[in-house]
Structures are given as structure tokens and as C-alpha cells.
Motif scaffolding. Structure first.
Motif, PDB file in Angstrom:
ATOM      1  N   ALA E  13      -2.661  -5.233  -0.093  1.00 59.39           N
ATOM      2  CA  ALA E  13      -2.696  -4.103  -0.629  1.00 59.39           C
ATOM      3  C   ALA E  13      -2.599  -3.211   0.801  1.00 59.39           C
ATOM      4  O   ALA E  13      -1.626  -2.458   0.914  1.00 59.39           O
ATOM      5  N   SER E  16       0.230  -3.989   3.247  1.00 59.55           N
ATOM      6  CA  SER E  16       1.722  -3.679   2.982  1.00 59.55           C
ATOM      7  C   SER E  16       1.754  -1.926   3.232  1.00 59.55           C
ATOM      8  O   SER E  16       3.158  -1.480   3.504  1.00 59.55           O
ATOM      9  N   ARG E  20       4.818  -0.517   5.359  1.00 56.59           N
ATOM     10  CA  ARG E  20       5.601   0.440   4.896  1.00 56.59           C
ATOM     11  C   ARG E  20       5.749   1.820   5.752  1.00 56.59           C
ATOM     12  O   ARG E  20       6.873   2.089   5.952  1.00 56.59           O
ATOM     13  N   PHE E  28       7.586  -8.449   0.567  1.00 56.93           N
ATOM     14  CA  PHE E  28       7.023  -9.215  -0.447  1.00 56.93           C
ATOM     15  C   PHE E  28       7.502 -10.520  -0.878  1.00 56.93           C
ATOM     16  O   PHE E  28       8.691 -10.616  -1.141  1.00 56.93           O
ATOM     17  N   ASP E 170      -2.992  -9.996  -5.309  1.00 58.62           N
ATOM     18  CA  ASP E 170      -1.718  -9.361  -5.428  1.00 58.62           C
ATOM     19  C   ASP E 170      -0.519  -9.672  -5.233  1.00 58.62           C
ATOM     20  O   ASP E 170       0.660  -9.267  -5.698  1.00 58.62           O
TER      21      ASP E 170
ATOM     22  N   GLU F  90       7.620  -4.444  -9.177  1.00 55.85           N
ATOM     23  CA  GLU F  90       7.509  -4.544  -7.950  1.00 55.85           C
ATOM     24  C   GLU F  90       6.748  -3.385  -7.143  1.00 55.85           C
ATOM     25  O   GLU F  90       7.166  -3.353  -6.071  1.00 55.85           O
ATOM     26  N   ARG F 117      -2.161  -2.439  -8.450  1.00 56.79           N
ATOM     27  CA  ARG F 117      -2.545  -2.902  -7.058  1.00 56.79           C
ATOM     28  C   ARG F 117      -3.865  -3.207  -7.058  1.00 56.79           C
ATOM     29  O   ARG F 117      -4.714  -2.287  -7.603  1.00 56.79           O
ATOM     30  N   HIS F 135       0.771  -6.205  -8.052  1.00 58.74           N
ATOM     31  CA  HIS F 135       1.711  -6.117  -6.991  1.00 58.74           C
ATOM     32  C   HIS F 135       0.800  -5.348  -5.445  1.00 58.74           C
ATOM     33  O   HIS F 135       0.213  -4.317  -5.895  1.00 58.74           O
ATOM     34  N   PRO F 136       1.102  -5.748  -4.342  1.00 57.36           N
ATOM     35  CA  PRO F 136       0.333  -5.167  -3.228  1.00 57.36           C
ATOM     36  C   PRO F 136       0.857  -3.676  -3.072  1.00 57.36           C
ATOM     37  O   PRO F 136       0.155  -2.949  -2.322  1.00 57.36           O
ATOM     38  N   SER F 137       2.259  -3.101  -3.358  1.00 56.59           N
ATOM     39  CA  SER F 137       2.577  -2.131  -2.818  1.00 56.59           C
ATOM     40  C   SER F 137       2.280  -0.775  -3.527  1.00 56.59           C
ATOM     41  O   SER F 137       1.850  -0.872  -4.934  1.00 56.59           O
ATOM     42  N   VAL F 138       2.197   0.499  -2.727  1.00 57.91           N
ATOM     43  CA  VAL F 138       1.730   1.592  -3.399  1.00 57.91           C
ATOM     44  C   VAL F 138       2.986   2.045  -4.160  1.00 57.91           C
ATOM     45  O   VAL F 138       4.116   1.258  -4.313  1.00 57.91           O
ATOM     46  N   ARG F 141       7.137   2.912  -3.701  1.00 58.20           N
ATOM     47  CA  ARG F 141       7.977   2.039  -3.459  1.00 58.20           C
ATOM     48  C   ARG F 141       9.003   2.142  -4.509  1.00 58.20           C
ATOM     49  O   ARG F 141      10.165   1.813  -4.089  1.00 58.20           O
TER      50      ARG F 141
END
Lengths: 227, 227, 227, 227, 227, 227
Positions: E13, E16, E20, E28, E170, F90, F117, F135-138, F141
Motif C-alpha cells: 500500500a 504504491s 504513484r 499492480f 493487498d 482496482e 487498502r 488492493h494496495p492503491s489509494v 487511482r
């Protein structure tokens, strides 16, 4: 030419490149196609949001002059109605009577990430419509027409009322109102250059050095296109 | 006009509304489209069920005059053959020789939730065919033609032999035989009314009050359409 | 007739049956369709592999005369460029300038399991193109054009440079170079027989005994087609 | 050990290899998983076919001791009930009362390509169940329980009553009854060899030459395992 | 702590987010999950590319010490093998013997966008494996193991040999080697701050003003964490 | 017991049957599952709507105490926050700091048709969370946190603020506030009866005549359960 005519002439491909340079990557209404080959549209967005069908909510807002019918009944000349139908292909989101009304009011077209009902009759009205496909069912199979004039999601893009919507053979693009001027100017410049390059390629010039242009080609391009 | 002609004229959109009022919501063959734009079909269903390919089962029922070939060889005038292919797009479920045979016997058409092989030749026979798409492969890539004359699933709808099948630009609809009369009558009435409404909208009338009709419009409609 | 002309005339349906008999079952480029109805192509494959977009990799190979542009700039007469785009529909993988160049060099066509940008302009070049669909975005939305001349995956099929590629209304088929001769001969034989059968069916003959042929029909077929 | 115990011990991985050598490639029930990690099952198949929900068909066969309830009420010791639910995840196909009954009758388990209702209570019965997942809805949301004892499709595999069904951590496999003996014998041999290879790898032996075995390793293997 | 340990502690988390900020959005590996809850991995990537199954290509590279077996046989301590299997869930891409070998050589783990065969035995080796799921089939059902050491696509991400791979609850993240230092440092700083914020929230502080921190909270944070 | 406790005890399976009898068929949040097995939740809904990411909209509402953070910061005891994330897997839609805050305020849980997350840390807070996955993303995304307190769509169900939300091992169900009383009473009655039937089946009674109950069994049931 109006802004709408210029946007339509510029096309979604070139306009999307100019948006991309400004950090706008997810401005495409994915999954829709024109009801008939060759349809194009461009104009400012009106928005309409559907929510999933539920008997109590449909009783509240599904009947009479519901938000869907209001939207079609009051759409203005040159406007594009954009419908959030959550990408569901298995229910109609407009039919021929509403399409006729939009056509009569001079709408530029409709974009729906749901389906069209009575698709042949809708196409026969001459209104430009981009949708997921056709389906015989009324909207109540999946939707309640909930509200108009709010920010919506359509085919993965956010749409704000007043954004410009452009649709052609490649798909549908959403352009934030504040960016239309600069994006259009840039796309027109790029399009002029690409047409010139295409003419050279048609004459037999190789891609190497020409696309993108090296200095020699650029000089020739500038000479050719200088006033 | 025959029942089939009337069903075809009424169209899937209006007929599906009449079915919906009777509690029939999942009567659509989802995911199929006509092989060529403008194709229509209507008629009673014959059914054909495929099961997943397996060498021993194919050896038992795949060769010679298998159930698929029997079905095409014996289909009657005005009938529609409906094929359960489990929605698999990656194998053909009929080809041009079988389509020719069905055409010769006067079949009204074919609906398959699988693919068509030799699609251009099939279209050239003039037979109305609705399917997932086209694929070069023989059916043995995914299927064994297993049996005819049973209740099947096609594109999410149950189909009973003798049900009526109607297909047009919006898709394909299944109508239980026992309901054809009342559903058709209601759809024809609705269609007459909607054509009248569409004419008013074409003349410039707003949707508000007209669609659905308020008392004033209804009175005018009744006056106009009274014999 | 050239091999390519004969392959195109034989068609993907018949050719795939001959491949199937030799144990080649997964030789279809799934999910692609011709940019315009009626497009066909046949010829030896050139290959181009895209990898997912990443800024550093795009900086390394995305600009200037990148592998994509090289491939279009050097494709030979009669060749088919096959592009691995991992089946992603949401970015263009070729546009009209590159299509013009390929057309000028005499390419037989392009197959991409991604999308086409400026699809109407691409179609206007007359180049035969089979793809997932159209999309306004440049390839950099999803891809880095990485390398040419390697074995790739396209729509679920492995493609080796030099394989034969055949595309028609049913889809696109990959034929290993070593098998082209025997597969073509067999498909032509089958096609001749199937045309003869189709003629009998058109005259009213039943399927039973004829398709597949029993001894009596086979004798008549052999008599009819003996020189 | 019974045949079922031996099949369960051999496991789906090894058994599927033996089937593959005999030309059986599509014998997997795709998309299902055990209700709880570690569940296994093996036994002869009983079959149950659902068709899409329709009010008239549900009225005919949905109520009382319908085919689904009959199937659970009469399943025999060691048998596996396999349900065709067309891969739909959004409706239950069995619940805890039926699972209890199957458990009481000594069933070896249930495989459904639909969902399980009251999944925690079903798991608590101790019955081995492989399904798409869990869903609160009764089956009538999507299905009519139509018939038992016929050839069905489940997760992409054909299932004949009497086939052997084996399920473990890798998934569910269907073995035609006529092949069980030879397939089992071969899988047991392979498994013995692979366990021996795994032991060597655990001791530090490289894969090269060992997996698959060259002559030297094979000689050592045969010496080790000779009686 | 090694870089790998620090990456694993930082977690996908936080890492990434740092990627970003540098313009890396599609890093991913989508669609994979750990074979058992709680598995984690971190280390430099080795790559392995599969292409679609075809008899001639499998004959060329499928047998003996094929590229897949070579990759497992030579993987180094702390390395992560990443397999391109085109996201196909319906065939195994590694089994327990190969997992044992990788474990014995000290590999940090395996990431595959295909399936695992003999999943319970693979899990029992203790090797950290992230994949689409489990499947009984050998890889030859869908794949030819084609080559190692090239740039690949896995779950939508490009992977260059030597990139760092990090996997936890994650998902799995790819970090270009050149960015590992700065990304790790930033993620560790963010993680320290977020742990401190979490402690305040656990004590009852509202989000407003704290997450993100206003000046007052930032001052307190800096005071608290000053050495 | 509170209403929430009674709803949780009744369970989604029984409650959905009572809703179904009243014409509520599409009240399921499809595609979500509990972050950890065994999680349950019940309580009145607060709603939060995300729209697709766009730089200008994110600049307007993504930073500081955005609608997402406000929602978590002000959620009340026993409430369930329901997030419309358009089913996109995602990108994260909540993380551990927000989960901690919700937990501290006594929220009954969170339902999101997007991802979580830092899923392990979220689970460690003890908050009941149902989502698509991890999912790791903020969220940036894919999303802009747009507004709270409106009617939303979540996993195919419409959710009105104040509706009751119930989640357990079968999934998540939405109950319109006006129906909670009658639906709960009916579900409790059915559950009592089904537990009694299950006890009989556990004792060896056949399904036939008992499930559904014939007159004899009903008499015995009524005798048994009479006060």
C-alpha cells in the motif's frame, strides 16, 4: 464553424491526445458505439442518473413525467444527454418517442451506457445515439430514473453538466468545459500536421524521420504550411 | 396476417412489456444479434440441446445424422430452431449447408447462443439467424449435439418446444404458447397508441402530459382512433 | 493463384477443420473482427509485441522510430502484421498514418487484439484490418511497443513469424508454415465437396445420407466430379 | 480402500493427466471451490438440471417435492449430486436442510456451478460441497429445478449419471465411468513416482535429469521401489 | 534489515503511493492472491514467459528441461520468479516438485497470473506463491513454456528482470530497480507517520485536521518523533 | 435484542425470502465478501458516492476532509457506511486509519463494492467490512469521493440512507426502512420453522412431506411449538 462543429471535425482521437497531455487519461465512455455506422455528435452535456430498480423507488420516481422524460422534454438545441445506466446492457434507457422529442428540440444526441429500446425506430429519427446496444425491455427492468443535473459516471468517465461530449467512429470522449478552448486549438494543429504527414506517406515517404518529424521534414512542413 | 406476421409486426419491445405485466421478466435471449442488420423472425420453437464436448459422448451422438442434423432436416415451415450452446462464442453451431436445408424447408429462422460458421454463406441463404457471432470452428470444438424436443436454456431464457420466438433489431424474445394471444393483442393496442403519440411528438407536442397520456390527450386519442 | 489467394478462397472454416484433424485446436485469434464487413486477408505473419505501459520503458522504446513504427515502415508485400496487445480494448494500436504506410508497401493486412485509432480513416486506406474494435486513445495509454520478430500471443493463439494468417467473415486463423501445403489441399478438397452437397440441398435433397455422404451419394459425387 | 478412497487419495491433478493422455481435455468443473478449505469428495455422479426461471415452469415443477428435493431425498451412500445451474452466481441452489438430508443419507458431497444458500449452516453439516460461492437468495430467483438423471453441463464439463466425480484443493474433475479403472491405476503409478522425485528434490537434487527422469535416475527409482 | 525485508515491512500500500507520485500507476499484478492467507514475499524478479499451446511449439520447447524447469532449477536465493500466463485460470503453471526446488534454492517466492497445480502440496512446501487460483491441469492444456529473462506482462504490469516484486495481503506490486531506494525511503516515512496518526485515532482523535495533518497536529507529530 | 441484533440473527437468507414475497428481487450487494470469514453486520445505512477520477474533480473534492473522510469521521453508533465504487476492484476505498475511526465511533461496519487498502490492518481493527477484495492503491487511482447522503447503487442494489443493511456469510442485503418490521417478523417465523424441520431431518426424517410441510407435519410442528 461553431465550437461543436470544430470539435466534431477534430475528432475524438486528436482531442484525446491533447487531454492526455494535461493529465486527463480516463475521459472515455467505454463500451458504447453509434447506433448506426457514421453517426457523430458534439455538444455540451446534460446529465441523467439512473439507480437500480426497486419497487418503492420506482413508485416514487418512475411514473408520469419522471426525470428521464423531463430530461428529454427540456433538452436544448445542440445539447447532448448523457445517461448513467451503470453499464447494464439488459434494459432499454430510451425509446423512439423520447428520441423524436430530443430530435425535435434540436438536441445534438444521446450517450447511454445502457441499451436502446426500439433501436431501429430510434435510428430512423436521425438522432445521433451512442449506447451499449439494443434491448427490447423497458427501463424498469433494471432502473429507476432518479435525477438530472448532477455529476454522473458513464462508461467509466465522470461527466459534469456542461462538459463537452464528442462522439465518432472511435467512441465517445468527455472534455471538461474549462479545457475545451485549448484542447481544441491543439487538436486542430495536430490534425493539420497529421494530414500533411499522411499526404507524404501516401506519396511513398517512409515513416522513419517523418512520423514524428525530424528537423528536415519539419522545415519542409513549415514552408508548405506558411501563409 | 398470420400470428407470426403479427408478432413480427408488433416487435419485441412492445411484446416484452405485455409479458412483463404478467410477471415474465427473464424471457430475453441475451447476447445474440442478427447475422445481418434488419433480419427479423417469428414462429414456434423447435429446440436442440448441446452438451460440452467429450470424446465418448461425441462418438455416441456426434457423427452421421446426429440430433443437430436431424433437427435441421425435419424442421417445419414457419418454425424457429433454438439451440442451447451455453453461450460459448468459440465454436460454430450451424453452417451454410444446414442453413440451406432449413431455408428449403421453410423454417422461419434459427436462434443460437453459440456462434455461426461460414457466416457469410449462411447469411447468403436468406435464412434469418440470430447468434453470438461468427466462428470458423466446427461444433466439436466445444459441443456434442445431444437431444431435441426438450426444454432448454438459451441466452438466459427457458425455451419450451412450441413457445413463440420473436426476433428483431432489439433482440430475441420467448413467449409461452399459452400467452401469445393476449400478449399479442395488448402489444398491438399499445403499439397503435405509441404510434399516435409519436406522431404528436413529431408535430412538436411535449412529452409532458402526452407520454403517458393525461385525460385531455387520451380523449383526443380516443376521438381520433374511434371508428 | 498464389498461396495467399488460395488460402483466402478456402476460408477459415474449412482450413480450421484441416488443422483440427492434425491436433491444432487453439489456432484462432479470438475477439477480433474486420474493421468493415467483407474484409479478408491472407499472408505470412510479421509479429510485434507490446508490453504494459510503464514510464521508464516507454521512455526507452516508445518514442521516435519505435518497434511499432519500424514494423509498419518495413513490412513487405503480401505480409500480415500481427500485434500482441494482450486483448486490451481501451487503447489504439495503429492509426491511419501507419495504415497508409502498410498499404503503400503492399501489406496484406493487420491483425491486432487491441483497438484501432481513427478507425474510419484507417478503413478508408483500404487496408484489411482485424481488431477488437476502435478507440480514440494513443497506444501509450496501455502499451509500450517492445519488440518485433518474436513468437507472440494474439487473441489466444501463438503466432510465429512466417506462419500464415487468414482472416474472413468468421474470424482469423493462424496456420503453422510447415502445414500450409497439406492443410490447404485438404481444405480445398473439402470445400469442393461441400459446395456440391450445398447444391444438392438447394435442390431439395435431405441432409440424411448426404451430409455426411453415404455410399450412394458418394458414388454420385465422384461421378459428377470425375474429369 | 474403496475406489472412491483411492480416487480421493490420487487427487485431481494426477487423474487429470491420465485423462488428458486419453484425449479428455475438458473434464473440469470450472469456477467452483470447496465451501471450506480442505474439503474433498469422490464418488459416482447423480445429476440435476435447472432451467431458467419462468413463472409457468416454476408453477409446474418448482413446488412441493420438486426434482431438486427428490434428488436430495433419494441420493445414495457415497454418491455425489452434480447440479447444472448454468454458472449463475446470484441464486442459491441448495441450503442447509437439503445438505443435512444428503449427509444423513451418506452422500459423498454436492457439486453445483451455482451458489449455496445459508453457506455457514451448510458447511456445519459436514457435507463436502463445491460451488461458485454463497448467495442468500432462494433458487427461484434464477432457476426452475427441472429434471434428474440426464446428461448435464456443469462448469463447462459434461456429466453423465454414473461418472466419477473427484474434488479437492485444485478443483473438481469428471471421470467417465468406463475409464475409472485405467485412469486410477495410471495416476497412482505417477503419484508414487512423483512422491519419490519430490523426496529427492527435498534432499537437494536438481530438476535437471530428474524431472522428467533420465536413465540414471530411472534406474535408481526402479531399484528403490522394487519389491 | 535487507532491502527485501524493508520492502516487505513497508507493504504494497505505502510503496504504491510513492510509485504513484512518480507517475507509475499500472504497477499492480491484478487478479492474483496468496495461496494461503498471510503469505508475503519481496525480492528481485526473474521472468518466465509462456505462449499459447500449439503442438509444434510444445514439441520444440515443452519437454525435458524446458524453460519453466530451467527457471525453477536455477533461481537464486531471495529471488522471485514471475510467470506470464496471460491471466488464464484454467491450467497449472507450477506444481509441488518445482515449488520444492525453488524453496530449496532459497527463492523468495513465485508470482503467476495463471493457476497453481497441486495447490495444497505447493502450500505445504512453505514457498510464498501468489497466483490466480488452483487448477488440476498440467500447463500443456494452455501453454508452452517459451523463454526466460525477457520483459514480460503479468496481471497487467510490465516486469523487467531485476525489478523488485513485493506481495502481501493487498496484492503484488512491481518496483523498477532504479526506483527502489527512493520509493522505499518515502514509504517508510509515510508508514511511520500513518502509524502515529492511527495511534491518535485509536485514542479517539477525529480525522478532521489529523488525516491529513494540519499544522497543529504536524507540530505535535514532529515533537513526538524528534530524536 | 435490538433490531440490528435480530436482523443479524435472522440472517440474509431468510430476510431475502420475505423481501422477495413483497416484490423486492434485486436487493443484494453482489460481488462483495467479508474481509474475514465469520464477519457479520447489521444496521441503518449511511451512503457515500464516488465518481470516476478526473484531475479537476479530484482537486475540487479529493483533498483535506473530503466527503469520504467526513463520512467516516461522523458515522454514528450502529450505522453501516455503504460506498458506491462502481464495482471497480482496482483501487482502495478505505484503509486502516478510517476503519479505526469508524470502529471508535461504534459503527456497525462498512460495505464497499470497491476494494480495501491495507486489508490486514483493516481486519485487525475488528470492524466488519464487506468488499470486492483488497488492493494496495489509494482511491485516487479510480475515484473522486463525491458526496454523502444520497441514494446510491452498490453491487447492483439501490441504497437509500436509512435502509437497513445486513451482511453475513451469504452476502449483503438491503432492506427498505419501511419494510424492516414486517420482513423481520416473517423471517424469524420462517427461521423457527426451518430450524425445527432441520432437527427432524437430522433425526432421519425424509424431505418428502416435511419440507415443505404437509398437514401431518404441520400439526406436529404446531403442537411442538405451542406455548
Amino acid at each position: 464553424m461553431t465550437i461543436a462543429d470544430r470539435l466534431s471535425a477534430a475528432g475524438t482521437a486528436g482531442l484525446s491526445t491533447a487531454l492526455r497531455k494535461r493529465g486527463y487519461h480516463d475521459v472515455f465512455v467505454d463500451g458504447v458505439r453509434p447506433l448506426e455506422p457514421g453517426m457523430r455528435l458534439a455538444g455540451p452535456a446534460r446529465t441523467l442518473r439512473f439507480v437500480p430498480f426497486r419497487p418503492d423507488l420506482f413508485a416514487e420516481r418512475g411514473g408520469g413525467l419522471n426525470p428521464q422524460k423531463q430530461a428529454f422534454d427540456t433538452i436544448g438545441p445542440g445539447e447532448v444527454l448523457v445517461i448513467e445506466a451503470r453499464g447494464r446492457p439488459e434494459a432499454g434507457t430510451l425509446g423512439d418517442i423520447l428520441a423524436l422529442r430530443a430530435r425535435h428540440r434540436g438536441a445534438a444526441g444521446v450517450v447511454s451506457d445502457g441499451a436502446v429500446r426500439d433501436a431501429q425506430a430510434v435510428a430512423a429519427t436521425g438522432l445521433a445515439v451512442f449506447a451499449q446496444g439494443a434491448h427490447p425491455s423497458v427501463l424498469g427492468r433494471r432502473h429507476v430514473p432518479w435525477e438530472t443535473g448532477v455529476v454522473i459516471a458513464c462508461g467509466g468517465a465522470a461527466v459534469v453538466p456542461g462538459d463537452f461530449v464528442v462522439g465518432d467512429g472511435d467512441g465517445v470522449l468527455i472534455i471538461p468545459a474549462a479545457l475545451v478552448g485549448e484542447v481544441l486549438a491543439e487538436a486542430e494543429g495536430d490534425e493539420r500536421r497529421d494530414r500533411w504527414i499522411a499526404a507524404r506517406v501516401a506519396e511513398g515517404a517512409p515513416i522513419d524521420g517523418l512520423f514524428p518529424m525530424n528537423e528536415a521534414w519539419r522545415a519542409r512542413y513549415e514552408a508548405d504550411t506558411a501563409v
